[in-house]
Each structure stands twice: as structure tokens, then as C-alpha cells.
Design an enzyme around this catalytic site. Structure first.
Site, PDB file in Angstrom:
ATOM      1  N   ASP A   1       0.859  -1.183   0.000  1.00 51.85           N
ATOM      2  CA  ASP A   1       0.000   0.000   0.000  1.00 51.85           C
ATOM      3  C   ASP A   1       0.897   1.235   0.000  1.00 51.85           C
ATOM      4  O   ASP A   1       1.424   1.645   1.029  1.00 51.85           O
ATOM      5  CB  ASP A   1      -0.902  -0.008   1.239  1.00 51.85           C
ATOM      6  CG  ASP A   1      -1.809   1.219   1.317  1.00 51.85           C
ATOM      7  OD1 ASP A   1      -1.779   2.054   0.379  1.00 51.85           O
ATOM      8  OD2 ASP A   1      -2.533   1.351   2.327  1.00 51.85           O
TER       9      ASP A   1
ATOM     10  N   ASN B   1       0.410   4.718   2.303  1.00 52.78           N
ATOM     11  CA  ASN B   1       0.761   4.914   3.708  1.00 52.78           C
ATOM     12  C   ASN B   1       2.267   5.100   3.915  1.00 52.78           C
ATOM     13  O   ASN B   1       2.747   5.142   5.054  1.00 52.78           O
ATOM     14  CB  ASN B   1       0.254   3.752   4.572  1.00 52.78           C
ATOM     15  CG  ASN B   1       0.883   2.413   4.179  1.00 52.78           C
ATOM     16  OD1 ASN B   1       1.831   2.351   3.410  1.00 52.78           O
ATOM     17  ND2 ASN B   1       0.325   1.336   4.717  1.00 52.78           N
TER      18      ASN B   1
ATOM     19  N   GLY C   1       8.867   1.269   2.722  1.00 51.23           N
ATOM     20  CA  GLY C   1       7.435   1.196   2.448  1.00 51.23           C
ATOM     21  C   GLY C   1       6.774  -0.135   2.728  1.00 51.23           C
ATOM     22  O   GLY C   1       5.569  -0.289   2.501  1.00 51.23           O
TER      23      GLY C   1
ATOM     24  N   HIS D   1      11.645   0.208  27.683  1.00 49.93           N
ATOM     25  CA  HIS D   1      11.751   1.625  27.342  1.00 49.93           C
ATOM     26  C   HIS D   1      10.720   1.925  26.262  1.00 49.93           C
ATOM     27  O   HIS D   1      10.167   1.021  25.640  1.00 49.93           O
ATOM     28  CB  HIS D   1      13.153   1.962  26.827  1.00 49.93           C
ATOM     29  CG  HIS D   1      13.563   1.107  25.654  1.00 49.93           C
ATOM     30  ND1 HIS D   1      14.183  -0.122  25.812  1.00 49.93           N
ATOM     31  CD2 HIS D   1      13.408   1.268  24.310  1.00 49.93           C
ATOM     32  CE1 HIS D   1      14.400  -0.655  24.616  1.00 49.93           C
ATOM     33  NE2 HIS D   1      13.932   0.164  23.694  1.00 49.93           N
TER      34      HIS D   1
ATOM     35  N   ASP E   1      11.408  -7.713  24.208  1.00 47.08           N
ATOM     36  CA  ASP E   1      12.690  -7.071  23.925  1.00 47.08           C
ATOM     37  C   ASP E   1      13.448  -6.776  25.223  1.00 47.08           C
ATOM     38  O   ASP E   1      12.847  -6.343  26.215  1.00 47.08           O
ATOM     39  CB  ASP E   1      12.431  -5.769  23.157  1.00 47.08           C
ATOM     40  CG  ASP E   1      13.685  -5.091  22.689  1.00 47.08           C
ATOM     41  OD1 ASP E   1      14.431  -5.711  21.917  1.00 47.08           O
ATOM     42  OD2 ASP E   1      13.922  -3.943  23.102  1.00 47.08           O
TER      43      ASP E   1
ATOM     44  N   GLU F   1      13.971 -12.072  24.450  1.00 48.53           N
ATOM     45  CA  GLU F   1      15.351 -11.850  24.022  1.00 48.53           C
ATOM     46  C   GLU F   1      16.229 -11.911  25.262  1.00 48.53           C
ATOM     47  O   GLU F   1      15.980 -11.210  26.239  1.00 48.53           O
ATOM     48  CB  GLU F   1      15.483 -10.471  23.371  1.00 48.53           C
ATOM     49  CG  GLU F   1      16.919 -10.136  22.993  1.00 48.53           C
ATOM     50  CD  GLU F   1      17.100  -8.678  22.618  1.00 48.53           C
ATOM     51  OE1 GLU F   1      18.026  -8.386  21.854  1.00 48.53           O
ATOM     52  OE2 GLU F   1      16.331  -7.831  23.114  1.00 48.53           O
TER      53      GLU F   1
ATOM     54  N   ARG G   1      19.294  -5.635   7.588  1.00 48.23           N
ATOM     55  CA  ARG G   1      17.892  -5.261   7.398  1.00 48.23           C
ATOM     56  C   ARG G   1      17.602  -4.864   5.949  1.00 48.23           C
ATOM     57  O   ARG G   1      16.796  -3.981   5.662  1.00 48.23           O
ATOM     58  CB  ARG G   1      17.523  -4.124   8.364  1.00 48.23           C
ATOM     59  CG  ARG G   1      17.742  -4.529   9.813  1.00 48.23           C
ATOM     60  CD  ARG G   1      17.633  -3.392  10.802  1.00 48.23           C
ATOM     61  NE  ARG G   1      17.925  -3.870  12.171  1.00 48.23           N
ATOM     62  CZ  ARG G   1      17.861  -3.126  13.272  1.00 48.23           C
ATOM     63  NH1 ARG G   1      17.533  -1.849  13.181  1.00 48.23           N
ATOM     64  NH2 ARG G   1      18.142  -3.651  14.442  1.00 48.23           N
TER      65      ARG G   1
END
Length: 699
Positions: free
Chosen positions: A155, A158, A192, A302, A396, A431, A575
Site C-alpha cells: 500500500d 501509507n 514502504g 523503554h 525485547d 530476548e 535489514r
């Protein structure tokens, strides 16, 4: 007649007739599977039957030693060449720690998690925690990890826009080239990828054989990694749906996010937030229709400096329907959510605690706010309940939450209770690096991301590389002793229910891609550049790793794109985007076939695991139940090998059997062409090609 000689010979004959053969230690076996612990997850104050296997007519007695008590076990069954012993224990509500003692003739040995040993060691005792149960669906499940921004853009309306807002010193950037390498400071660049993209690729994931998806964080956040949560109550519209889209982008040199009106509308408008939550609910429903579970990432130690409770960017200061943030106003209802060092710096008080000193990651102050404590417990409940119905949480930096170990443990006890009451089949995995045992007592986490008892041993053995590609060690490459010792030592820190659902990864968003580690290049993208991560990678070693991953105890977890040949040094290079249209289809097919083999052979998913053979650059192990057996052999040498090993005693099978290959891979590729191997006198002889691995099935 010489009567003295007659008496001597008579005594010798009596001795020899009653003498037991040498104790066959390789035939001794017990573990946590249903064949040896019945039921595998017993209830408090119930009963559990513990079982043990020996070679037939080879021992005099087997004793169960538990909690300083000694019990004679009953021989209840003899099958083929093996005897089986059992003893039923009445449990209380405390952990049961036990090992076995075996006596045969004048020989005695002990058996604990390590196997047959001369002396037991408490660190390796078997452990049962009454009442500790992990979700059945997660035991051995194949999981797929998705970093949403880099998976698929379904999409474009967005997408985060260039100059939409300012983050850590500069404006956001929309990346137009899907195949571009991530920038060094890539947290504010967006490709995206979104939830609609995941929905559109569910056919692909289903065809791959995936049984669960683990999502990196999905909640409103300013970064692409989203470990700096802005709003725990809503899915980020930038990966969800934007139905109200008005306002202005930032001008060139403007760093003030109060002027980022387009961004403010997108992330504070209830229309956008509710539409995004609805899209997520629909995604989960679609996954469930296909038999795929969904695990969310919970970042509760956090939040982010953009968070609506703090509002350092003043995004919510004038937004309709929001309270003032604690950074903005000392009268904020969220002031106690954070610890401020200077009580005289308002308005706009920047003296709050940051996790590891990062002011973009404010540490949540649970000890100072029961309201915050309860709020996060409610968040834990919310997303595993209707209408969202997620199937669990990955936590996390879970060991860092709070300011003391005592507080940390209490919080996770309460979190578990809240989540399991809302959804008893939800998984809670954390983790964690190092010894997790204090959190895995059955009342906090279910399991962990299995670095110590999977990712690291596999990486060291097959590549000699550290999991960040920060170091190469010749002494670890091909070190079969170290491989099995690390697996055993670190696995012994977990109860059986935790081992069965442990997240067994080769790569993830925090470490270099496994395929890159196969080139043995030490470094990071900052000093090597991204192209170096692609050079001289060895897909045969990658296939060895995947074959181990899909035949090991636990939940094999694929980091998106690993199956398609994605490379990358550690964060941010790990990544990279999924290479749609440029996939390595052979590697994808190998993953698909190994997943199919795993799912079609019960012993690979739920059976016992036992080491069979080890030498330099060679390991072999068995996966087996009482009726089904597989043998896995890995030759990590850069040359062919003829390997001979005994298998029958270890697997509890007859001495003369046949095996057939289900999968064979080497430096030339892989094949599922069935090839038979004869086991004679308990010995298997097999020729293995260069950089090869094989899965053999007893027929």
C-alpha cells in the site's frame, strides 16, 4: 581326582555363568520427551512416570535419584534389544531434579542430561517444574520473522514521506529504490513495507510451510525498526492504513516536529489509528485461516522520545484528545512514568532517564508508577484478546526491565499471569543473552531466543565466525566437541517445556546474516562496505545450517529473506529488503523441502535427540521416537569423507536395518532422490561429499 582344582573350576564356572556383560553405556537413554516423561508437562500435586532405557539383560538395577531420595525402578517392558524401566513419582509444587544410577555386575554409572557419566553434576540434573506448560502449537513450530518495512510494500498510500518529520537530527527519507542497501544511519529511511504487503504474501508463506510469524514491532513509532514505541495502543498507520491524510511536510532546514503537521495528522488521528488496528485484526484472521500463528514484539523496558506519555517532540501537545506529556508539563498524568533528575526544568524537561543513556529511548519507571505497571499489563492482555487475537509476545531486552532483579521477576510473573488469563495458548518468549534459568521456572517466560544453545554453536562449528561477524576463530571452526558441549551445557539451563519452543535462529535483525558469515569476512558495513557481505558466500554451508535447524529440537525461525539468499553484515546491513523478483529460488526450494520433511516426520519435530558421532568437521545425531527414527550426518570438510559410526544402541533400533535418504546436500546442490544404506552389526558406513549433510530415515 584333584578336588582342589575341581572346586576352583566349579567356582569359576558359577562366576562366569552369572557374570553380566560389560555395561553398554551407549544403549542407556532418557530425556524430556513423552517417551520418557509421562505426562511431559505434569500438574502440581499430580503424578509423573519417569522412564529409562537400557540394553537388554545388561544391567542389574536402575535407580531414580531425585531430591536426595533413591528409588528402585521397575523393568516393565523389553522390546527388540532393549529393556525399559519406570518409576512413578508423586509431585508437590516444587521443581523435581533427578538423575539415574545404573548398576550392572561390578559396574556403576550415572545418567544425567549429559548422558552416561561417572559422577553426576547438579548443573546437568534433569528438571521438571510441575505446572509449567508451553503452548502445544509452538512446540517445534516453524516461525518466520518479518521486519515489516523491508518485506513488501502492499500500500503505497501509507508510505513515510521524505521530510515528513525529523528524527535524530535529520528528516525522514522515502527510499524509491527497493534494492538499495540500507544507509549507515538508516533508522529514518523507509522502504514502504507494510501489513498489506504481508497479507499479499501470505500465499508465499503458506506454501513455504510457515506455522507462525514473528513481527518486529508494529506499534506507532518514528523509526523503521520501531523499538522506540510512540503509542502502545495502536498499530502504526504507516504500516497500517491512512484514511485521513492532511497537513504539511517540514521545510528544508526545519527540525521542529511541531511543524510536521502531516505526520501529526497521520499518527494522532483516531480514524487512522483505528483503521490500522482493524487491518491488523484482519491480518491475524487471515493467518489463522491458514494455520499460521502471530507473535508480536513487546518493547516494555523503554519507549521512544516521541511517545505520547513523554512527548519530547511536542507532537501531542496540541493534538485533540490527548493529555500533556511528562516532558511538556509537570502536571502531566504521565509524569511518574519516567524518572526525572531535575525537578525544576519544566516546561520541556529533558532530564529523564534514557536506556543506556539514549535520550531517544526513555526508560520506563515502573517502580515509580503503579498506573504504568497496570497499563502495560493491560497492553499485554489487549493484543492477545479479541478482536486482535495475537498468539503471543516476544519480549525485547526483557532482563533489563525495572531497576532491580527482584522487581524484574515480579513484573514478568504478573505479565505472564495477565497474558495467560487472556489467552492460555499465547507464548511468551524473551530476548536474552546468558543464563536464562531464573526466568524459566514456569511462572515468567516460556522460553528465549536461543542464542546460546543454537545460533552460536551452529555458527561457530560451520563458519568459525562470531554471530556479528566480529571475529573468526580457527579453533572453533569444525570443533565438534565444542558444538555438542555448548548445546548440552546451555540447553541444560532450560526445563523441557522451554527447550521444545526455543526460538532457533540462524540470523535476525541484531546479527549478521548467516549466509554472509559463510564467507568468513570479519567486519561490519562501516569498514567493509555492503558489497563485501556478498562476496564468496558458500550456499552449501548455508544449506548445512538449514538442515541442522530443521532437524534440531525447538522452533526453527527463519529471518525474512534468508531463504531467498539475502546477505548482510550486522545492523543496519542485516535489514536489507526481501529481493522480490531476484530471489534465489533453489535456496527457497531447499527451505520448503526441509520444512516439509520436518513436518512429515514426527521424530524431527517432537522426538528425542542424541549425539551419535563426532570428529573434526563432522557431526552426526539422531532424532527418534519409539517407532520412528532419523539420522542426520554433517560433513563440513572441504573434501569428501567416508564416515563410519554405530547407530543402533543410540537410537534404540535393531543392529541390522536399512536407512533411506530424505535429503542430501553438498557443494553441487541438493537432492531428495531416495538412496538406501544398510546398517550391519549396528554400524553405518556412508560416503559424504564436500560440505555436505544428509537426513536418513529408518525403513
Amino acid at each position: 581326582m584333584n578336588y582342589s582344582n575341581f572346586g576352583r573350576d566349579l567356582n569359576r564356572g558359577l562366576y562366569l555363568s552369572t557374570l553380566k556383560p560389560v555395561l553398554n553405556k551407549k544403549a542407556l537413554f532418557a530425556d524430556y520427551t513423552a517417551d520418557y516423561v509421562d505426562p511431559p508437562e505434569p500438574n502440581p500435586y499430580g503424578e509423573v512416570t519417569l522412564k529409562f532405557r537400557t540394553y537388554k539383560s545388561n544391567v542389574d538395577h536402575v535407580f531414580l535419584i531425585c531430591n536426595d531420595e533413591r528409588y528402585l525402578m521397575e523393568r516393565y517392558e523389553s522390546v527388540d534389544s532393549f529393556d525399559y524401566y519406570r518409576y512413578t513419582v508423586r509431585l508437590d509444587n516444587e521443581p523435581l531434579r533427578y538423575y539415574f544410577e545404573i548398576k550392572g555386575g561390578n559396574q556403576t554409572c550415572r545418567y544425567d542430561v549429559r548422558g552416561a557419566v561417572n559422577h553426576s553434576d547438579e548443573a546437568y540434573f534433569f528438571m521438571i517444574r510441575p505446572g509449567f506448560k508451553t503452548p502445544e502449537w509452538a512446540k517445534g513450530a516453524v516461525i518466520y520473522q518479518i521486519y515489516v518495512d523491508r518485506f513488501f510494500n502492499g500500500d503505497t498510500s501509507n508510505d513515510v514521506l521524505t521530510d515528513e518529520y525529523n528524527y535524530i537530527g535529520d528528516h525522514t527519507t522515502h527510499v524509491d529504490d527497493w534494492n538499495k542497501y540500507p544507509a549507515m544511519m538508516g533508522v529514518r529511511e523507509f522502504y514502504g513495507g507494510d501489513l498489506q504487503g504481508v497479507i499479499e504474501k501470505l500465499d508465499y508463506l503458506e506454501n513455504l510451510g510457515i506455522e507462525a510469524i514473528y513481527f518486529n514491532p508494529l506499534f506507532v513509532s518514528p523509526s523503521n525498526h520501531k523499538y522506540d514505541i510512540q503509542d502502545y495502543d495502536y498499530i502504526d498507520p504507516h504500516i497500517g492504513r491512512i484514511v485521513k491524510d492532511e497537513g504539511e511536510l517540514l521545510n528544508g532546514g526545519d527540525r521542529d516536529n511541531r511543524n510536521a503537521s502531516r505526520y501529526i495528522t497521520r499518527v494522532t488521528s483516531k480514524e487512522n489509528l483505528e483503521a490500522s488496528n482493524a487491518l491488523f485484526a484482519g491480518l491475524v484472521e487471515e493467518c489463522h485461516k491458514r494455520g499460521i500463528k502471530v507473535i508480536l514484539d513487546g518493547v516494555f523496558n523503554h519507549c521512544g522520545s516521541f511517545n505520547k506519555w513523554l512527548d519530547r517532540e511536542c507532537i501531542y501537545e496540541n493534538a485533540q484528545g490527548y493529555e500533556k506529556g511528562a516532558y511538556v508539563d509537570p502536571a502531566s498524568p504521565y509524569r511518574s512514568f519516567f524518572h526525572f533528575h531535575n525537578e525544576h526544568s519544566w516546561p520541556y524537561n529533558g532530564s529523564y532517564d534514557g536506556w543506556w543513556g539514549h535520550d531517544t529511548l526513555p526508560k520506563l519507571n515502573y517502580e515509580g508508577s503503579r498506573e504504568l505497571y497496570n497499563y502495560i499489563l493491560d497492553i499485554g492482555r489487549k493484543w492477545v484478546s479479541p478482536p486482535y487475537n495475537a498468539d503471543g509476545w516476544r519480549l525485547d531486552v526483557a532482563a533489563d526491565l525495572g531497576h532491580s532483579p527482584e522487581f524484574n521477576h515480579q513484573f514478568w510473573k504478573d505479565f505472564r499471569r495477565a497474558v495467560k488469563e487472556a489467552n492460555p495458548n499465547a507464548i511468551i518468549l524473551a530476548e536474552h543473552y546468558g543464563d536464562p534459568s531464573s526466568w524459566l521456572q514456569g511462572d515468567e517466560w516460556d522460553t528465549v531466543m536461543n542464542y546460546d544453545a543454537f545460533m552460536e554453536p551452529v555458527t561457530w562449528f560451520l563458519t568459525g565466525m562470531q554471530k556479528h561477524s566480529d571475529d573468526f576463530r580457527w579453533d572453533m571452526l569444525g570443533n565438534a566437541d565444542a558444538f555438542f558441549d555448548m548445546m548440552k551445557y546451555n540447553g541444560a539451563k532450560m526445563f523441557g517445556p522451554s527447550v521444545n519452543v526455543a526460538m532457533n535462529e540462524l540470523s535476525n535483525h541484531d546479527h549478521s546474516r548467516f549466509l554472509t558469515r559463510t564467507n568468513r569476512v570479519v567486519g561490519r558495513v562501516a569498514n567493509k562496505g555492503p558489497e563485501a557481505a556478498n562476496y564468496n558466500v558458500n550456499k552449501a554451508v548455508m544449506r548445512e545450517a538449514v538442515l541442522i535447524q530443521m532437524t534440531w529440537t525447538g522452533a526453527p525461525t527463519i529471518y525474512y529473506g534468508d531463504e531467498a539468499g539475502v546477505c548482510g553484515f550486522t545492523d543496519p546491513d542485516n535489514r536489507r529488503t526481501y529481493p522480490w523478483g531476484q530471489e534465489d529460488h533453489e535456496l527457497i526450494d531447499f527451505h520448503r523441502q526441509m520444512i516439509r520433511i520436518r513436518k512429515n516426520n514426527e521424530e524431527l519435530k517432537h522426538g528425542s535427540l542424541r549425539r551419535i558421532h563426532k570428529e573434526y568437521n563432522v557431526i552426526a545425531y539422531g532424532r527418534f521416537t519409539r517407532t520412528e527414527r532419523c539420522v542426520i550426518v554433517v560433513n563440513n570438510n572441504d573434501h569428501e569423507r567416508d564416515i563410519e559410526m554405530k547407530i543402533s544402541y543410540e537410537l534404540g533400533c535393531p543392529r541390522d536395518v536399512k536407512l533411506v535418504s530424505l535429503m542430501y546436500t553438498d557443494d553441487k546442490g541438493f537432492t531428495m532422490e531416495p538412496r538406501e544404506y544398510q546398517v550391519d552389526g549396528a554400524r553405518l558406513k556412508i560416503h559424504m561429499g564436500k560440505t555436505s549433510a544428509i537426513v536418513l530415515k529408518l525403513i
